[in-house]
Design a protein around this motif. Sequence first.
Motif, short mmCIF file in Angstrom:
data_model
loop_
_atom_site.label_atom_id
_atom_site.label_comp_id
_atom_site.label_asym_id
_atom_site.label_seq_id
_atom_site.Cartn_x
_atom_site.Cartn_y
_atom_site.Cartn_z
N SER A 128 -9.77 61.43 67.04
CA SER A 128 -10.83 60.75 67.77
C SER A 128 -10.80 61.18 69.23
N THR A 129 -11.97 61.33 69.82
CA THR A 129 -12.07 61.49 71.27
C THR A 129 -12.60 60.18 71.84
N PHE A 130 -11.99 59.75 72.94
CA PHE A 130 -12.42 58.48 73.53
C PHE A 130 -12.17 58.49 75.03
N LEU A 131 -12.90 57.64 75.73
CA LEU A 131 -12.74 57.52 77.17
C LEU A 131 -11.49 56.69 77.48
N LEU A 132 -10.63 57.25 78.28
CA LEU A 132 -9.42 56.52 78.66
C LEU A 132 -9.78 55.33 79.53
N GLU A 133 -9.08 54.22 79.30
CA GLU A 133 -9.17 53.04 80.13
C GLU A 133 -7.77 52.45 80.23
N LYS A 134 -7.65 51.27 80.81
CA LYS A 134 -6.34 50.70 81.09
C LYS A 134 -5.54 50.42 79.82
N GLY A 135 -6.17 49.99 78.72
CA GLY A 135 -5.46 49.63 77.50
C GLY A 135 -4.90 50.85 76.76
N LEU A 136 -4.01 50.58 75.81
CA LEU A 136 -3.38 51.64 75.02
C LEU A 136 -4.34 52.13 73.94
N ASP A 137 -4.96 53.28 74.17
CA ASP A 137 -5.86 53.91 73.18
C ASP A 137 -6.98 52.96 72.76
N THR A 138 -7.50 52.18 73.71
CA THR A 138 -8.51 51.18 73.39
C THR A 138 -9.91 51.56 73.82
N GLY A 139 -10.09 52.69 74.49
CA GLY A 139 -11.37 53.05 75.08
C GLY A 139 -12.45 53.36 74.06
N PRO A 140 -13.70 53.37 74.51
CA PRO A 140 -14.83 53.65 73.61
C PRO A 140 -14.77 55.06 73.05
N VAL A 141 -15.10 55.17 71.77
CA VAL A 141 -14.97 56.44 71.03
C VAL A 141 -16.23 57.28 71.18
N ILE A 142 -16.02 58.57 71.43
CA ILE A 142 -17.13 59.52 71.55
C ILE A 142 -17.37 60.25 70.23
N GLY A 143 -16.30 60.78 69.62
CA GLY A 143 -16.46 61.53 68.37
C GLY A 143 -15.23 61.42 67.49
N THR A 144 -15.40 61.68 66.21
CA THR A 144 -14.29 61.63 65.26
C THR A 144 -14.41 62.76 64.25
N LEU A 145 -13.30 63.07 63.61
CA LEU A 145 -13.28 63.94 62.45
C LEU A 145 -12.26 63.38 61.47
N THR A 146 -12.45 63.70 60.19
CA THR A 146 -11.59 63.17 59.14
C THR A 146 -10.82 64.29 58.48
N GLU A 147 -9.56 64.03 58.13
CA GLU A 147 -8.70 65.02 57.48
C GLU A 147 -7.94 64.35 56.35
N ARG A 148 -7.95 64.98 55.17
CA ARG A 148 -7.20 64.45 54.05
C ARG A 148 -5.71 64.77 54.23
N VAL A 149 -4.88 63.81 53.92
CA VAL A 149 -3.43 64.02 53.95
C VAL A 149 -3.03 64.67 52.64
N ARG A 150 -2.40 65.83 52.71
CA ARG A 150 -2.02 66.56 51.50
C ARG A 150 -0.65 66.11 51.00
N ALA A 151 -0.44 66.31 49.72
CA ALA A 151 0.76 65.77 49.07
C ALA A 151 2.06 66.29 49.69
N LEU A 152 2.06 67.54 50.14
CA LEU A 152 3.29 68.14 50.66
C LEU A 152 3.31 68.23 52.19
N ASP A 153 2.37 67.57 52.85
CA ASP A 153 2.33 67.62 54.31
C ASP A 153 3.59 67.03 54.93
N THR A 154 4.08 67.70 55.95
CA THR A 154 5.01 67.08 56.90
C THR A 154 4.18 66.67 58.11
N SER A 155 4.77 65.89 58.99
CA SER A 155 4.03 65.52 60.19
C SER A 155 3.70 66.77 61.02
N GLY A 156 4.57 67.77 60.98
CA GLY A 156 4.29 69.01 61.69
C GLY A 156 3.09 69.74 61.13
N ASP A 157 2.98 69.79 59.79
CA ASP A 157 1.84 70.45 59.15
C ASP A 157 0.54 69.75 59.52
#
Length: 311
Positions: free
Chosen positions: A134-163
């Motif tokens: 997600s892209t969003f405008l930064l504000e004082k709160g933790l990742d609480t700002g208004p969202v500009i755009g998003t994209l979706t990604e499927r989590v694959r069975a063998l994914d590591t967090s690095g992948d």
Amino acid sequence: MRVIFAGTPDAAVPTLEALINSPHEVIAVITQPDARGKRGKTLHPSPVKTAAEEHGIDVLTPVSAKDPEFIAQIEALEADVAAVVAYGQILTEEMLAATEHGWVNLHFSLLPQWRGAAPVQRALMAGDEFTGASTFLLEKGLDTGPVIGTLTERVRALDTSGDLLDRLAHAGAPLMVQSLEALVSGQATPQPQGEDGVSYAAKLSREDAYVVWDRPSHVVDRQIRGCTPAPGAWTTLPDGSVAKLSPVSPIVDGPRTVPGQIKEVDGRVLVGTGTDPVALSTIAPAGKKAMNASDWWRGARLGDGAILGEA
């Protein structure tokens, strides 16, 4: 469009490169100061600093982004907008006001899910089927700002967090460029985040990476993949020493045994969990490099009654 970029790790580099290759001007890059490696006293630049210097861009490395003199320096640049990807410091309201259109952050989750420091790791460990960026405008709160755009990604069975992080970093780079363009041109209408579905992704600690073998095999699998490559999943060997583990493979309907018990079956090194066993891939005993689990087992000579994680 005059852009300031703030970021530090490898995951931030694709967005910096995308901005450099766009029609817009990256007038400065902000990153964390050079840091010492795990061994020795040598200082190493961040991946973002290295990339920026290769393109001849001015790099700023404040010890504190809250320093009034540093904020004044940013104001003097007269940037249209700033892009942020995993910078690693909190930006004050004074800093957020230092560009005409604000600061846009690329966060690796579908906000408001997984606000915080470790969204990719927590999504994997929770067993999420989908995640995103997600892209969003930064504000004082933790990742609480208004969202500009998003994209979706499927989590694959063998994914590591690095992948998964690598895929999101590359997919998110053009999303950031498009979001900045839409914001500055007035075409974007940032949307406030709802209160439904909020979750938090605290930074992983060493304790989070300690494998609890009496959990179900699929939970053990997710935990290890979520902690790979960092902070690195680990267990204790029967002598009390620590060993790091690479991702495992749950063996459906495999031979049941007590949680943590390790044995070799048909050439595979299996460890018992709260349900089915899991097969180890590689293991790195303390002070040694990772090795194939079967090779380690032959040399360790522990016997089939050995239990991991008891010491």
